[in-house]
Design a protein around this motif. Structure first.
Motif, PDB file in Angstrom:
ATOM      1  N   THR A   4      -6.112   6.327   9.879  1.00 27.73           N
ATOM      2  CA  THR A   4      -5.381   5.352   9.066  1.00 27.73           C
ATOM      3  C   THR A   4      -5.864   3.957   9.441  1.00 27.73           C
ATOM      4  O   THR A   4      -5.791   3.562  10.611  1.00 27.73           O
ATOM      5  CB  THR A   4      -3.869   5.485   9.285  1.00 27.73           C
ATOM      6  OG1 THR A   4      -3.469   6.822   8.959  1.00 27.73           O
ATOM      7  CG2 THR A   4      -3.097   4.509   8.398  1.00 27.73           C
ATOM      8  N   ALA A   6      -6.109  -0.271   8.634  1.00 24.04           N
ATOM      9  CA  ALA A   6      -5.664  -1.503   7.983  1.00 24.04           C
ATOM     10  C   ALA A   6      -6.863  -2.433   7.849  1.00 24.04           C
ATOM     11  O   ALA A   6      -7.563  -2.682   8.832  1.00 24.04           O
ATOM     12  CB  ALA A   6      -4.564  -2.183   8.788  1.00 24.04           C
ATOM     13  N   TYR A  27     -12.540  -2.262   1.365  1.00 27.40           N
ATOM     14  CA  TYR A  27     -11.583  -1.254   0.897  1.00 27.40           C
ATOM     15  C   TYR A  27     -12.253  -0.290  -0.086  1.00 27.40           C
ATOM     16  O   TYR A  27     -12.092   0.939   0.026  1.00 27.40           O
ATOM     17  CB  TYR A  27     -10.396  -1.947   0.239  1.00 27.40           C
ATOM     18  CG  TYR A  27      -9.399  -1.003  -0.415  1.00 27.40           C
ATOM     19  CD1 TYR A  27      -8.415  -0.369   0.347  1.00 27.40           C
ATOM     20  CD2 TYR A  27      -9.460  -0.737  -1.787  1.00 27.40           C
ATOM     21  CE1 TYR A  27      -7.519   0.506  -0.255  1.00 27.40           C
ATOM     22  CE2 TYR A  27      -8.562   0.133  -2.385  1.00 27.40           C
ATOM     23  CZ  TYR A  27      -7.595   0.748  -1.618  1.00 27.40           C
ATOM     24  OH  TYR A  27      -6.707   1.621  -2.202  1.00 27.40           O
ATOM     25  N   LYS A  31     -12.180   3.749   0.983  1.00 25.02           N
ATOM     26  CA  LYS A  31     -10.955   4.407   0.509  1.00 25.02           C
ATOM     27  C   LYS A  31     -11.098   5.911   0.326  1.00 25.02           C
ATOM     28  O   LYS A  31     -10.088   6.626   0.354  1.00 25.02           O
ATOM     29  CB  LYS A  31     -10.474   3.750  -0.790  1.00 25.02           C
ATOM     30  CG  LYS A  31     -11.412   3.911  -1.977  1.00 25.02           C
ATOM     31  CD  LYS A  31     -10.884   3.170  -3.193  1.00 25.02           C
ATOM     32  CE  LYS A  31     -11.809   3.342  -4.401  1.00 25.02           C
ATOM     33  NZ  LYS A  31     -11.305   2.588  -5.572  1.00 25.02           N
ATOM     34  N   ASN A  35      -7.542   6.841   5.255  1.00 20.92           N
ATOM     35  CA  ASN A  35      -6.296   6.346   4.668  1.00 20.92           C
ATOM     36  C   ASN A  35      -6.295   4.830   4.872  1.00 20.92           C
ATOM     37  O   ASN A  35      -6.065   4.354   5.987  1.00 20.92           O
ATOM     38  CB  ASN A  35      -5.082   6.981   5.354  1.00 20.92           C
ATOM     39  CG  ASN A  35      -5.045   8.484   5.185  1.00 20.92           C
ATOM     40  OD1 ASN A  35      -5.269   8.998   4.093  1.00 20.92           O
ATOM     41  ND2 ASN A  35      -4.783   9.204   6.268  1.00 20.92           N
ATOM     42  N   TYR A  37      -5.360   0.778   3.974  1.00 16.53           N
ATOM     43  CA  TYR A  37      -4.343  -0.137   3.461  1.00 16.53           C
ATOM     44  C   TYR A  37      -4.851  -1.570   3.574  1.00 16.53           C
ATOM     45  O   TYR A  37      -5.499  -1.934   4.563  1.00 16.53           O
ATOM     46  CB  TYR A  37      -3.038   0.013   4.249  1.00 16.53           C
ATOM     47  CG  TYR A  37      -2.404   1.372   4.084  1.00 16.53           C
ATOM     48  CD1 TYR A  37      -1.429   1.594   3.113  1.00 16.53           C
ATOM     49  CD2 TYR A  37      -2.791   2.443   4.891  1.00 16.53           C
ATOM     50  CE1 TYR A  37      -0.843   2.850   2.955  1.00 16.53           C
ATOM     51  CE2 TYR A  37      -2.221   3.702   4.743  1.00 16.53           C
ATOM     52  CZ  TYR A  37      -1.249   3.887   3.771  1.00 16.53           C
ATOM     53  OH  TYR A  37      -0.678   5.134   3.607  1.00 16.53           O
ATOM     54  N   GLN A  38      -4.548  -2.383   2.556  1.00 14.09           N
ATOM     55  CA  GLN A  38      -4.957  -3.786   2.546  1.00 14.09           C
ATOM     56  C   GLN A  38      -3.853  -4.640   3.177  1.00 14.09           C
ATOM     57  O   GLN A  38      -2.771  -4.780   2.599  1.00 14.09           O
ATOM     58  CB  GLN A  38      -5.224  -4.242   1.108  1.00 14.09           C
ATOM     59  CG  GLN A  38      -6.347  -3.471   0.432  1.00 14.09           C
ATOM     60  CD  GLN A  38      -6.605  -3.940  -0.981  1.00 14.09           C
ATOM     61  OE1 GLN A  38      -6.802  -5.124  -1.225  1.00 14.09           O
ATOM     62  NE2 GLN A  38      -6.587  -3.025  -1.930  1.00 14.09           N
ATOM     63  N   VAL A  48       1.419  -5.601   3.427  1.00 14.27           N
ATOM     64  CA  VAL A  48       0.448  -4.633   2.929  1.00 14.27           C
ATOM     65  C   VAL A  48       0.583  -4.575   1.413  1.00 14.27           C
ATOM     66  O   VAL A  48       1.694  -4.461   0.875  1.00 14.27           O
ATOM     67  CB  VAL A  48       0.687  -3.240   3.555  1.00 14.27           C
ATOM     68  CG1 VAL A  48      -0.040  -2.156   2.764  1.00 14.27           C
ATOM     69  CG2 VAL A  48       0.231  -3.223   5.008  1.00 14.27           C
ATOM     70  N   HIS A  50      -0.015  -2.443  -1.692  1.00 14.31           N
ATOM     71  CA  HIS A  50      -0.198  -1.014  -1.961  1.00 14.31           C
ATOM     72  C   HIS A  50       0.477  -0.656  -3.268  1.00 14.31           C
ATOM     73  O   HIS A  50       1.662  -0.961  -3.467  1.00 14.31           O
ATOM     74  CB  HIS A  50       0.393  -0.184  -0.807  1.00 14.31           C
ATOM     75  CG  HIS A  50       0.220   1.287  -0.958  1.00 14.31           C
ATOM     76  ND1 HIS A  50      -0.996   1.916  -0.824  1.00 14.31           N
ATOM     77  CD2 HIS A  50       1.128   2.273  -1.229  1.00 14.31           C
ATOM     78  CE1 HIS A  50      -0.840   3.222  -1.006  1.00 14.31           C
ATOM     79  NE2 HIS A  50       0.444   3.467  -1.260  1.00 14.31           N
ATOM     80  N   ILE A  66       6.510   2.287   3.930  1.00 16.87           N
ATOM     81  CA  ILE A  66       6.248   2.492   2.503  1.00 16.87           C
ATOM     82  C   ILE A  66       6.929   3.782   2.071  1.00 16.87           C
ATOM     83  O   ILE A  66       6.692   4.844   2.671  1.00 16.87           O
ATOM     84  CB  ILE A  66       4.734   2.547   2.214  1.00 16.87           C
ATOM     85  CG1 ILE A  66       4.065   1.206   2.585  1.00 16.87           C
ATOM     86  CG2 ILE A  66       4.469   2.874   0.748  1.00 16.87           C
ATOM     87  CD1 ILE A  66       2.558   1.185   2.408  1.00 16.87           C
TER      88      ILE A  66
END
Length: 320
Positions: A4, A6, A27, A31, A35, A37-38, A48, A50, A66
């Motif tokens: 995951t 970031a 990203y 992607k 996993n 996330y921005q 984030v 999403h 989330i």
């Protein structure tokens, strides 16, 4: 199991928009494999982005909730240009939380972000640079003393800024105060450098699969007076990769870039700028968190050596 990730983007300076473009490009290329996330790190808000919604980041542990699920991150891919991502602040924060990140550690990032301190360290190792003069906000502007030290023309730069914000090429004594005031809009420290007449080149140096590697050299030919923001991001320059240099010139600047990477204990993806002055590459600055937009130089160099952007960005995560 997918890691995951970031992607930290934004920041607190004039480079915010460019950083977001870098983050979005990273990203797109990560992607499918992680996993991802921005994470927008902005002066007034950390969140984030999403599914077209903003989710606040909990700064106590750099997590986000989330749809009722708490998400923590294995690695932060740092694409923040300027503070707090390029000057060591995010690095120190993440280190305290035991979260890995992709660029130089906090002290090394702080050193490279401060042009004056970085040049002072490298001069001790015999790295050729321009002559320079340091000015702090509130100092008396002694134009005669500046000219005596660096000559004319010269460059007046904000000490801690990127993307050519706060920089002026000065040709006359009368222009010096205005140029200093322009630089002070970006930082309270200024560096004034002698003009180096010669070809400007940029060299990416990366830690790729455990090996410090210089990428193909890019020559920069600006349509403007110098490689300013407009030239960098609005097509007002030619960026020739690989540069039309001799084999010896290419080898000398790549070797120098790798040496600087190692002296400054960099990691991840970096880019250094040089001017060939009197046949010798002179160091200008190093970017510990360089632009990774579709128009940026380092991605061009990676492609020229046969490294896809997906491989380049994935490698940065694995090296972290």
């Amino acid at each position: 199991m997918k890691k995951t990730i970031a992607i930290a983007m934004g920041g607190y300076t004039s480079e915010c928009d460019v950083s977001i473009q870098s983050g979005e490009n990273v990203y797109e290329h990560l992607k499918n494999d992680y996993n991802v996330y921005q994470a927008h790190i902005l002066k007034d808000n950390w969140y984030v982005w999403h599914d077209a919604q903003k989710y606040p980041i909990d700064k106590s542990d750099f997590s986000v909730v989330i749809d009722g699920q708490k998400i923590t991150f294995d690695v932060v891919f740092n694409t923040i240009h300027g503070t707090p991502g390029e000057d060591g602040l995010i690095q120190g924060y993440l280190q305290n939380l035991n979260i890995k990140q992709t660029v130089a550690e906090y002290y090394n990032a702080t050193l490279t972000y401060n042009k004056r301190d970085c040049i002072s360290v490298l001069k001790a190792y015999g790295i050729p640079t321009a002559e320079n003069y340091f000015y702090n906000q509130g100092d008396v502007i002694d134009a005669d003393d500046i000219i005596k030290k660096v000559g004319l023309p010269c460059f007046v730069k904000a000490n801690r800024a990127g993307s050519s914000f706060g920089i002026t090429k000065v040709k006359t004594k009368d222009e010096i105060p205005q140029a200093i005031n322009h630089a002070l809009k970006e930082d309270d420290e200024v560096i004034i450098e002698s003009f180096l007449d010669g070809r400007e080149v940029s060299v990416g140096v990366i830690n790729y699969q455990g090996e410090v590697k210089a990428l193909p050299v890019t020559e920069i030919i600006s349509e403007n007076e110098f490689f300013d923001f407009e030239a960098k991001y609005y097509g007002k320059s030619q960026e020739i990769t690989p540069a039309n240099l001799t084999e010896n010139e290419t080898q000398s600047v790549q070797n120098l870039a790798v040496k600087i990477f190692k002296i400054l204990k960099m990691k991840g993806l970096t880019r250094s700028e040089f001017i060939f002055h009197n046949g010798q590459p002179h160091f200008l600055e190093i970017n510990a968190c360089p632009g990774l937009t579709k128009a940026s130089i380092l991605p061009q160099q990676a492609k020229a050596t046969g490294i896809s952007l997906s491989a380049l960005f994935s490698n940065a995560i694995e090296m972290a």
